[in-house]
Write a protein that holds these residues in place. Sequence first.
Motif, PDB file in Angstrom:
ATOM      1  N   VAL A 144      20.734   1.900  53.730  1.00 14.82           N
ATOM      2  CA  VAL A 144      21.528   2.516  54.793  1.00 14.82           C
ATOM      3  C   VAL A 144      22.995   2.119  54.629  1.00 14.82           C
ATOM      4  O   VAL A 144      23.321   0.941  54.510  1.00 14.82           O
ATOM      5  N   ILE A 145      23.849   3.133  54.617  1.00 13.75           N
ATOM      6  CA  ILE A 145      25.297   2.937  54.597  1.00 13.75           C
ATOM      7  C   ILE A 145      25.795   3.235  56.009  1.00 13.75           C
ATOM      8  O   ILE A 145      25.516   4.299  56.560  1.00 13.75           O
ATOM      9  N   LEU A 146      26.520   2.288  56.592  1.00 15.34           N
ATOM     10  CA  LEU A 146      27.005   2.457  57.958  1.00 15.34           C
ATOM     11  C   LEU A 146      28.364   3.144  57.976  1.00 15.34           C
ATOM     12  O   LEU A 146      29.261   2.800  57.221  1.00 15.34           O
ATOM     13  N   ASN A 147      28.484   4.117  58.857  1.00 17.88           N
ATOM     14  CA  ASN A 147      29.744   4.794  59.119  1.00 17.88           C
ATOM     15  C   ASN A 147      30.077   4.444  60.561  1.00 17.88           C
ATOM     16  O   ASN A 147      29.537   5.039  61.483  1.00 17.88           O
ATOM     17  N   THR A 148      30.928   3.425  60.750  1.00 15.39           N
ATOM     18  CA  THR A 148      31.147   2.889  62.095  1.00 15.39           C
ATOM     19  C   THR A 148      32.398   3.448  62.750  1.00 15.39           C
ATOM     20  O   THR A 148      33.380   3.772  62.086  1.00 15.39           O
ATOM     21  N   ALA A 149      32.322   3.554  64.067  1.00 17.57           N
ATOM     22  CA  ALA A 149      33.452   3.961  64.889  1.00 17.57           C
ATOM     23  C   ALA A 149      33.411   3.124  66.159  1.00 17.57           C
ATOM     24  O   ALA A 149      32.359   2.598  66.531  1.00 17.57           O
ATOM     25  N   VAL A 150      34.546   3.006  66.812  1.00 17.40           N
ATOM     26  CA  VAL A 150      34.632   2.238  68.054  1.00 17.40           C
ATOM     27  C   VAL A 150      34.969   3.183  69.202  1.00 17.40           C
ATOM     28  O   VAL A 150      35.873   4.009  69.094  1.00 17.40           O
ATOM     29  N   ASP A 151      34.208   3.076  70.290  1.00 16.82           N
ATOM     30  CA  ASP A 151      34.455   3.849  71.501  1.00 16.82           C
ATOM     31  C   ASP A 151      34.315   2.895  72.677  1.00 16.82           C
ATOM     32  O   ASP A 151      33.200   2.552  73.087  1.00 16.82           O
ATOM     33  N   GLU A 152      35.434   2.438  73.206  1.00 19.22           N
ATOM     34  CA  GLU A 152      35.425   1.438  74.269  1.00 19.22           C
ATOM     35  C   GLU A 152      34.796   1.955  75.557  1.00 19.22           C
ATOM     36  O   GLU A 152      34.389   1.176  76.412  1.00 19.22           O
ATOM     37  N   SER A 153      34.693   3.286  75.712  1.00 21.65           N
ATOM     38  CA  SER A 153      34.099   3.836  76.927  1.00 21.65           C
ATOM     39  C   SER A 153      32.595   3.560  77.005  1.00 21.65           C
ATOM     40  O   SER A 153      31.986   3.748  78.058  1.00 21.65           O
ATOM     41  N   LEU A 154      31.990   3.086  75.925  1.00 26.75           N
ATOM     42  CA  LEU A 154      30.562   2.734  75.943  1.00 26.75           C
ATOM     43  C   LEU A 154      30.310   1.466  76.747  1.00 26.75           C
ATOM     44  O   LEU A 154      29.173   1.174  77.088  1.00 26.75           O
ATOM     45  N   ILE A 155      31.354   0.692  76.999  1.00 29.79           N
ATOM     46  CA  ILE A 155      31.335  -0.573  77.734  1.00 29.79           C
ATOM     47  C   ILE A 155      30.657  -1.671  76.916  1.00 29.79           C
ATOM     48  O   ILE A 155      31.177  -2.744  76.761  1.00 29.79           O
ATOM     49  N   GLY A 156      29.501  -1.409  76.392  1.00 28.43           N
ATOM     50  CA  GLY A 156      28.762  -2.352  75.554  1.00 28.43           C
ATOM     51  C   GLY A 156      27.638  -1.622  74.852  1.00 28.43           C
ATOM     52  O   GLY A 156      27.300  -0.491  75.197  1.00 28.43           O
ATOM     53  N   GLY A 157      27.071  -2.227  73.834  1.00 28.54           N
ATOM     54  CA  GLY A 157      25.952  -1.621  73.124  1.00 28.54           C
ATOM     55  C   GLY A 157      26.386  -0.709  71.988  1.00 28.54           C
ATOM     56  O   GLY A 157      27.543  -0.704  71.572  1.00 28.54           O
ATOM     57  N   LEU A 158      25.420   0.082  71.504  1.00 30.01           N
ATOM     58  CA  LEU A 158      25.635   0.935  70.334  1.00 30.01           C
ATOM     59  C   LEU A 158      24.999   2.306  70.532  1.00 30.01           C
ATOM     60  O   LEU A 158      24.046   2.448  71.285  1.00 30.01           O
ATOM     61  N   ILE A 159      25.510   3.265  69.778  1.00 26.64           N
ATOM     62  CA  ILE A 159      24.841   4.546  69.594  1.00 26.64           C
ATOM     63  C   ILE A 159      24.681   4.682  68.088  1.00 26.64           C
ATOM     64  O   ILE A 159      25.657   4.633  67.346  1.00 26.64           O
ATOM     65  N   VAL A 160      23.442   4.823  67.635  1.00 24.07           N
ATOM     66  CA  VAL A 160      23.146   4.909  66.206  1.00 24.07           C
ATOM     67  C   VAL A 160      22.491   6.254  65.929  1.00 24.07           C
ATOM     68  O   VAL A 160      21.506   6.614  66.590  1.00 24.07           O
ATOM     69  N   LYS A 161      23.035   6.990  64.959  1.00 22.28           N
ATOM     70  CA  LYS A 161      22.450   8.267  64.541  1.00 22.28           C
ATOM     71  C   LYS A 161      22.098   8.165  63.068  1.00 22.28           C
ATOM     72  O   LYS A 161      22.967   7.908  62.228  1.00 22.28           O
ATOM     73  N   VAL A 162      20.832   8.363  62.761  1.00 24.66           N
ATOM     74  CA  VAL A 162      20.355   8.390  61.382  1.00 24.66           C
ATOM     75  C   VAL A 162      19.584   9.692  61.224  1.00 24.66           C
ATOM     76  O   VAL A 162      18.519   9.849  61.824  1.00 24.66           O
ATOM     77  N   GLY A 163      20.136  10.611  60.432  1.00 24.83           N
ATOM     78  CA  GLY A 163      19.493  11.911  60.292  1.00 24.83           C
ATOM     79  C   GLY A 163      19.439  12.598  61.640  1.00 24.83           C
ATOM     80  O   GLY A 163      20.443  12.734  62.330  1.00 24.83           O
ATOM     81  N   SER A 164      18.241  13.010  62.059  1.00 28.36           N
ATOM     82  CA  SER A 164      18.094  13.706  63.337  1.00 28.36           C
ATOM     83  C   SER A 164      17.730  12.758  64.478  1.00 28.36           C
ATOM     84  O   SER A 164      17.540  13.191  65.604  1.00 28.36           O
ATOM     85  N   LYS A 165      17.629  11.465  64.190  1.00 29.48           N
ATOM     86  CA  LYS A 165      17.260  10.485  65.216  1.00 29.48           C
ATOM     87  C   LYS A 165      18.507   9.821  65.788  1.00 29.48           C
ATOM     88  O   LYS A 165      19.448   9.528  65.066  1.00 29.48           O
ATOM     89  N   MET A 166      18.467   9.584  67.099  1.00 28.59           N
ATOM     90  CA  MET A 166      19.575   8.907  67.756  1.00 28.59           C
ATOM     91  C   MET A 166      19.017   7.827  68.673  1.00 28.59           C
ATOM     92  O   MET A 166      18.063   8.058  69.411  1.00 28.59           O
ATOM     93  N   ILE A 167      19.635   6.652  68.605  1.00 27.19           N
ATOM     94  CA  ILE A 167      19.265   5.532  69.463  1.00 27.19           C
ATOM     95  C   ILE A 167      20.511   5.181  70.265  1.00 27.19           C
ATOM     96  O   ILE A 167      21.549   4.851  69.687  1.00 27.19           O
ATOM     97  N   ASP A 168      20.398   5.283  71.579  1.00 26.36           N
ATOM     98  CA  ASP A 168      21.544   5.007  72.448  1.00 26.36           C
ATOM     99  C   ASP A 168      21.229   3.798  73.314  1.00 26.36           C
ATOM    100  O   ASP A 168      20.441   3.880  74.246  1.00 26.36           O
ATOM    101  N   THR A 169      21.845   2.660  72.978  1.00 24.51           N
ATOM    102  CA  THR A 169      21.650   1.433  73.762  1.00 24.51           C
ATOM    103  C   THR A 169      22.924   1.058  74.514  1.00 24.51           C
ATOM    104  O   THR A 169      23.098  -0.085  74.902  1.00 24.51           O
ATOM    105  N   SER A 170      23.806   2.032  74.706  1.00 30.41           N
ATOM    106  CA  SER A 170      25.084   1.724  75.339  1.00 30.41           C
ATOM    107  C   SER A 170      24.926   1.489  76.833  1.00 30.41           C
ATOM    108  O   SER A 170      24.041   2.052  77.488  1.00 30.41           O
TER     109      SER A 170
END
Length: 186
Positions: A144-170
């Motif tokens: 897995v190669i990470l393509n990272t971005a920062v969005d301070e409006s998430l407050i905390g946590g991550l949003i991860v998209k791999v292919g058609s799957k998305m995990i939102d822990t923000s």
Amino acid sequence: MSEPASISANIAGRYATAVFDLAKEGGSLATLEADVSALGAALKDSAEFRDLIVSPVYSRDEQARSIAAIVAKMGLSQLMANTLALMSAKRRLFVLPQLVTALKDRIAAEKGEVTADVTAASPLSAAQSERLAAALSKTVGKTVILNTAVDESLIGGLIVKVGSKMIDTSVASKLASLQHAMKEVG
């Protein structure tokens, strides 16, 4: 996908297939990968370059001369130079961003890699990035190669998209679902 976007993706896909196959036959995938990376960076960083490839104001000759100068300045391979010259002659430079994406995807697939788009509330440290990439690799079964971005409006946590799957822990997402649940109750 809208019809114009679909047409652009189809055009870019045909060019990407041809360029990738030629590079693979010639044993120059590493060179192609460097060219694609350089073009991606140029598209990201230069508004003038993006304007050149999409603006109908520039004639074929102006685009061809500009692309030739850009290719020489960037030191791109002959294969990429020829491809960009052909695209310029056919007035197809507008699909260059899609071509870059399609080539990145083909190269990654050839190398057994997958790209994960990660949006975090704050920049990830090198150790955090490594742990996340390792955990995702274990899950998807590929490097897995990470393509990272920062969005301070998430407050905390991550949003991860791999292919058609998305995990939102923000935290923002959790607050939104809590707010929605409270509206239903009251």
